[in-house]
Design a protein around this motif. Structure first.
Motif, PDB file in Angstrom:
ATOM      1  N   SER A 137      -1.957   4.572  -5.141  1.00 14.85           N
ATOM      2  CA  SER A 137      -1.230   5.073  -3.980  1.00 14.85           C
ATOM      3  C   SER A 137      -2.035   4.771  -2.728  1.00 14.85           C
ATOM      4  N   LYS A 138      -1.467   5.094  -1.596  1.00 16.05           N
ATOM      5  CA  LYS A 138      -2.265   4.943  -0.386  1.00 16.05           C
ATOM      6  C   LYS A 138      -2.752   6.328   0.042  1.00 16.05           C
TER       7      LYS A 138
ATOM      8  N   GLU B 158      -0.498  10.588   3.909  1.00 13.88           N
ATOM      9  CA  GLU B 158      -0.326  10.761   5.354  1.00 13.88           C
ATOM     10  C   GLU B 158      -0.535  12.208   5.787  1.00 13.88           C
TER      11      GLU B 158
ATOM     12  N   ASP C 168       0.786  -1.234   0.000  1.00 17.91           N
ATOM     13  CA  ASP C 168       0.000   0.000   0.000  1.00 17.91           C
ATOM     14  C   ASP C 168       0.817   1.283   0.000  1.00 17.91           C
TER      15      ASP C 168
ATOM     16  N   ILE D 110      -5.888   0.688   1.066  1.00 19.75           N
ATOM     17  CA  ILE D 110      -5.988   0.909   2.501  1.00 19.75           C
ATOM     18  C   ILE D 110      -5.547  -0.377   3.173  1.00 19.75           C
TER      19      ILE D 110
ATOM     20  N   VAL E 187       2.969   2.892  -1.690  1.00 19.66           N
ATOM     21  CA  VAL E 187       3.696   2.975  -2.952  1.00 19.66           C
ATOM     22  C   VAL E 187       3.180   4.150  -3.767  1.00 19.66           C
ATOM     23  N   GLN E 188       3.961   4.543  -4.734  1.00 20.88           N
ATOM     24  CA  GLN E 188       3.519   5.537  -5.702  1.00 20.88           C
ATOM     25  C   GLN E 188       3.695   4.886  -7.055  1.00 20.88           C
TER      26      GLN E 188
END
Lengths: 424, 489
Positions: B432-433, B436, A356, B404, A358-359
């Motif tokens: 992506s996640k 943040e 998760d 997620i 990551v880009q």
């Protein structure tokens, strides 16, 4: 796929299977090597050449496209040409026969035929996966190549050119190359054809980059209009290793260049830059897979395609991120200039992400030359055909410029310019 | 934003096992014997009092289906389906077919009440809802009631269950059925053609703008039954219709099969807007149970300047295999696909679209947002292609995935095929996640983590939510919040 078992063999499949029987006595290697070859050929016979039903060959139906296989021609003659970059060390393979003379200091070279005879090559002669037609054909028929070891810490001042010159018939070669820790080198893998007679060339390069190695590998493929070229590069990147792979296709009738890599060391970085100049009746396929297997690795891929005439182009790119490979940064782009209504281009950029943090991204575009750019140049008095050539050139030159070294950039630019001159 | 607050409230309220439509209702059913055979197909056809040609059509599909193999290319894993262990027909004994609202079994009405689906016209008129929606309620294999039929009839709109349409408008059905998704199309579509039981039929005549939203609500209730819906929507020249589809099923340990076919036909200058909120039972948190959803949806922009727009919110089903597509046949036609696919727990989604550019000056737009949580796998698979003579085709595709948790997977598999120099295709994808920074910003302002995630996710999918009719947008937003419940920590 089991559906293919019942299908009768095509002319090319028959030629390959019969050719194997005819050549088996003279192919180097016995024992384990021979049985590895037999296994590969048995799979080839059983599965046939891949069709579009095989997902990884969806856009390159090899069974339909490889209409015939030229007979092995032991009388064919080819000789060395000048290296692309003046001052390069040259290791040549002429019609499939490797000449180990010419290795620079720090580079240990031996002929792959020897590895085959000694039997150590047996471990190489395996399929990557069930759809590995190139590995199968190459592994069955491989006769020569180079086994190269670049000693730890070696920094090559001049490029090393692997020059493969083909005049007719077939050649099947392999190049296991190990770059020791902290090595630096530019390697040019150059494929040329010196006759109009059709040929079938297959190559498999297995590159291992140890810790901290920084390598630029350039594949320049300029085979003839009747040639089939099936090539595969496999690579494995160690900790902090950096590989820049340039693939330039400017020839061949049926071309499939596969690039398969894994990052096994943290901090490693991979760059793929591709230029596909496709004209006439060519069918050219660049298929790429990269597994980000460990955390903190990066990759970027940029592919630029120019299509003219009745050319068909394919790009398949797959980035996989393993479950624990956090902090992966991967970007892929495939841009295509489709300049003819009779040409076609298919792209399948894939992301397969199991981590998760990551880009990852990919972009793909297909367009004609931008009318406003053209207008800008025309408004300045540049004739249309010249303006178009300038814009196409700019589209691909951006990639070449990334090489930074003028000595390498110049001859490549000359090749691109000459290709555009004759085809556009 | 009220809707966002609502989502946060929903997320805060609900427990880990969050599927709220999982109740089962005991209703005496009239079922065909288990299994699939020509007899069963004859049985279904006879139950529906179908004409002979319809039966032949079904049988032909069945015979073809027997020769097909189940496709395996999608990125979904499930045990082999035993097609002979399924009931292909189940209808409530008390309400064996469409009827007036007063004759519908009160138990069934209760089901829809519980689901929040308005079936009584007067209730809807009482001002509870701001706009009115005509509903076709499909319960297992039959349509039990269709509301506002009379009013729609005045406008010339035909809205009824497909079984009724086969009897009442056989010529229309015969003309269009299978003309977009032929019986030979694919394994599940062929199966559906053989055994489909109910679904909706809509025809909006020339020049008519359908006066209200139409919708069908599918409910699987009976155990071990498959639901095979068939929907056919035709918008004649210059017509406009907006259609909504919703689905739920009880919570059960066994998997159930849903294989639908939806065909849309848009003639010259017509527009069809098709929205789905798919919320079949997704299975429990250990991956037990849930619906297998294998759906073929396709729209044919047959006329010039026609437009078809698909919007889907996919939150349910254990397995989703669904590619709502547009065939852009008419010159100047336009296809759109907006999708939010949320997977959590053990869900597997392989969904996307196909935009097939055949006419000149056609354009298409694809916006897909995938959200994967838990141990789910979420795949976007899409195709954009041009025919050699399809001049000036335009496509824009954007597919973004949000991950997620570190146990799930998000995948993107686009197929881009250009065969004309004037084509202009753009494709972008990102994975992506949750940022943040964004999360920190919310947490710092006292928003709990789960609510903060729901908030960010809502921002992520906003582009698609905006395409939904208003009533559905709120519902969809809630659903997304609920689906992601328990995905943190």
């Amino acid at each position: 796929m089991n559906m293919q078992t019942a299908i009768t063999m095509t002319a090319a499949e028959t030629a390959l299977v019969d050719g194997y029987t005819a050549q088996i006595g003279e192919l180097p290697g016995e024992g384990a090597v021979l049985s590895a070859r037999d296994t590969l050929l048995a799979d080839l016979r059983k599965q046939g050449l891949p069709t579009r039903r095989v997902e990884s060959w969806h856009y390159t139906d090899l069974r339909a496209l490889l209409r015939s296989v030229p007979a092995v021609d032991p009388t064919a003659f080819a000789q060395r040409v000048d290296p692309l970059v003046a001052g390069s060390s040259v290791l040549s393979v002429l019609n499939g026969k490797a000449d180990t003379k010419g290795a620079p200091a720090g580079v240990n070279v031996r002929s792959y035929a020897e590895s085959l005879v000694e039997g150590v090559a047996a471990a190489d002669l395996v399929e990557r996966d069930a759809d590995d037609a190139i590995g199968r054909i190459n592994g069955s028929f491989v006769r020569d190549g180079f086994e190269i070891e670049v000693a730890e810490g070696t920094e090559l001042e001049q490029p090393l050119e692997l020059q493969l010159v083909q005049s007719a018939g077939q050649s099947h070669t392999r190049f296991p190359v190990t770059f020791g820790a902290n090595t630096k080198a530019v390697v040019i893998e150059r494929h040329l054809s010196v006759s109009a007679a059709p040929s079938l060339v297959t190559t498999v390069c297995d590159l291992i980059l140890d810790e901290g190695a920084e390598i630029t590998w350039i594949i320049l493929q300029q085979q003839g209009d009747a040639d089939s070229h099936l090539a595969q590069v496999n690579f494995d990147l160690g900790t902090n290793a950096k590989l820049r792979l340039f693939v330039i296709n400017a020839g061949g009738k049926l071309v499939r260049q596969e690039v398969h890599g894994v990052t096994t060391g943290e901090g490693s970085d991979f760059k793929l830059r591709g230029i596909n100049l496709l004209g006439g009746e060519t069918h050219t396929d660049v298929t790429f897979t990269l597994g980000h297997d460990v955390p903190n690795t990066t990759s970027t891929e940029i592919i630029r395609n120019v299509l003219l005439g009745r050319a068909k182009g394919v790009f398949q790119g797959q980035i996989r991120v393993a479950p624990d490979a956090q902090k992966t940064d991967a970007k892929m782009a495939c841009n295509t200039l489709l300049l003819s209504d009779d040409a076609d281009f298919s792209a399948k950029p894939e992301l397969e992400i199991f981590a998760d943090d990551v880009q990852c991204g990919h972009g793909a575009t297909v367009i004609d030359i931008d009318a406003t750019h053209l207008f800008y140049l025309r408004a300045r008095g540049i004739p249309e055909n010249k303006a178009r050539a300038m814009l196409v050139n700019a589209f691909v030159d951006e990639i070449v410029e990334e090489l930074e070294d003028e000595a390498v950039i110049e001859p490549l630019e000359a090749i691109i310019a000459a290709w555009l001159e004759t085809h556009a | 934003m009220a809707a966002v607050q609502e989502t946060i409230d929903q997320v805060a309220l609900i427990d880990v096992d969050q599927y709220k439509y999982g109740f089962e209702t005991k209703i005496e059913m009239d079922k065909a014997p288990k299994g699939l055979s020509e007899e069963i197909i004859r049985f279904i056809s006879a139950k529906k009092q179908e004409p002979e040609w319809m039966l032949e059509w079904r049988l032909e599909a069945y015979r073809r289906w027997l020769t097909l193999e189940e496709p395996t290319w999608a990125r979904v894993n499930y045990p082999k389906i035993d097609f002979n262990d399924i009931y292909y027909y189940a209808a409530p004994k008390s309400t064996p077919g469409p009827t007036s609202i007063d004759d519908v079994d009160p138990e069934i009405l209760k089901v829809y009440e519980k689901l929040g689906i308005p079936l009584r016209e007067q209730e809807m008129l009482a001002g509870v809802k701001t706009s009115r929606i005509a509903v076709d309620a499909v319960f297992d294999s039959v349509s039990v009631v269709t509301t506002f039929k009379e009013e729609l009839k005045k406008a010339g709109v035909i809205f009824m269950s497909i079984s009724e349409a086969i009897r009442e408008h056989p010529d229309l059905v015969r003309k269009y059925l299978g003309s977009v998704v032929p019986t030979t199309d694919n394994y599940y579509a062929t199966l559906n053609s053989a055994v489909f039981t109910d679904g909706s039929f809509v025809l909006v005549p020339k020049g008519v703008r359908c006066p209200m939203e139409l919708s069908t609500y599918f409910r699987i209730n009976e155990k071990n039954t498959g639901q095979f819906e068939r929907t056919l929507i035709i918008a004649e020249e210059g017509a406009y219709v907006s259609y909504l589809e919703g689905c739920t099923a009880p919570q059960r340990d066994e998997n159930q099969l849903h294989a639908a076919v939806v065909e849309l036909v848009a003639l010259d200058d017509a527009e069809i807007k098709y929205s789905t909120v798919q919320n079949w039972y997704p299975g429990d948190k250990n991956g037990k149970g849930g619906i297998y959803n294998f759906v073929t949806k396709r729209g044919d922009c047959r006329g010039k300047n026609s437009k078809i727009s698909w919007t889907q919110v996919e939150t349910g089903s254990a397995i989703t295999w669904k590619y709502p597509s547009c065939i852009l046949r008419g010159d100047g036609s336009r296809g759109e696909f907006y999708s939010i696919a949320v997977s959590n727990g053990h869900q597997q989604i392989d969904s996307g679209t196909k935009m097939i550019h055949l006419g000149k000056n056609t354009s298409s737009r694809i916006i897909s947002k995938g959200i994967a949580a838990g141990v789910s796998q979420n795949t976007y698979r899409g195709q954009v292609s041009t025919h050699r003579r399809a001049e000036n085709a335009r496509n824009f595709t954007q597919c973004d995935s949000l991950l997620i948790g570190d146990k799930c997977g998000a995948h993107t598999v686009p197929y881009i095929e250009a065969r004309n120099a004037s084509a202009q295709f753009e494709h972008e994808a990102t994975t992506s996640k949750i940022s943040e920074d964004q999360l920190f910003y919310c947490l710092q302002r006292g928003i709990p983590e789960e609510a903060a995630i729901a908030l960010i996710v809502n921002g992520f999918v906003k582009e698609v939510i905006q395409e939904l009719p208003m009533e559905f947008a709120v519902e969809a937003q809630k659903l997304i919040g609920i689906s992601l419940e328990g995905s943190v920590g």
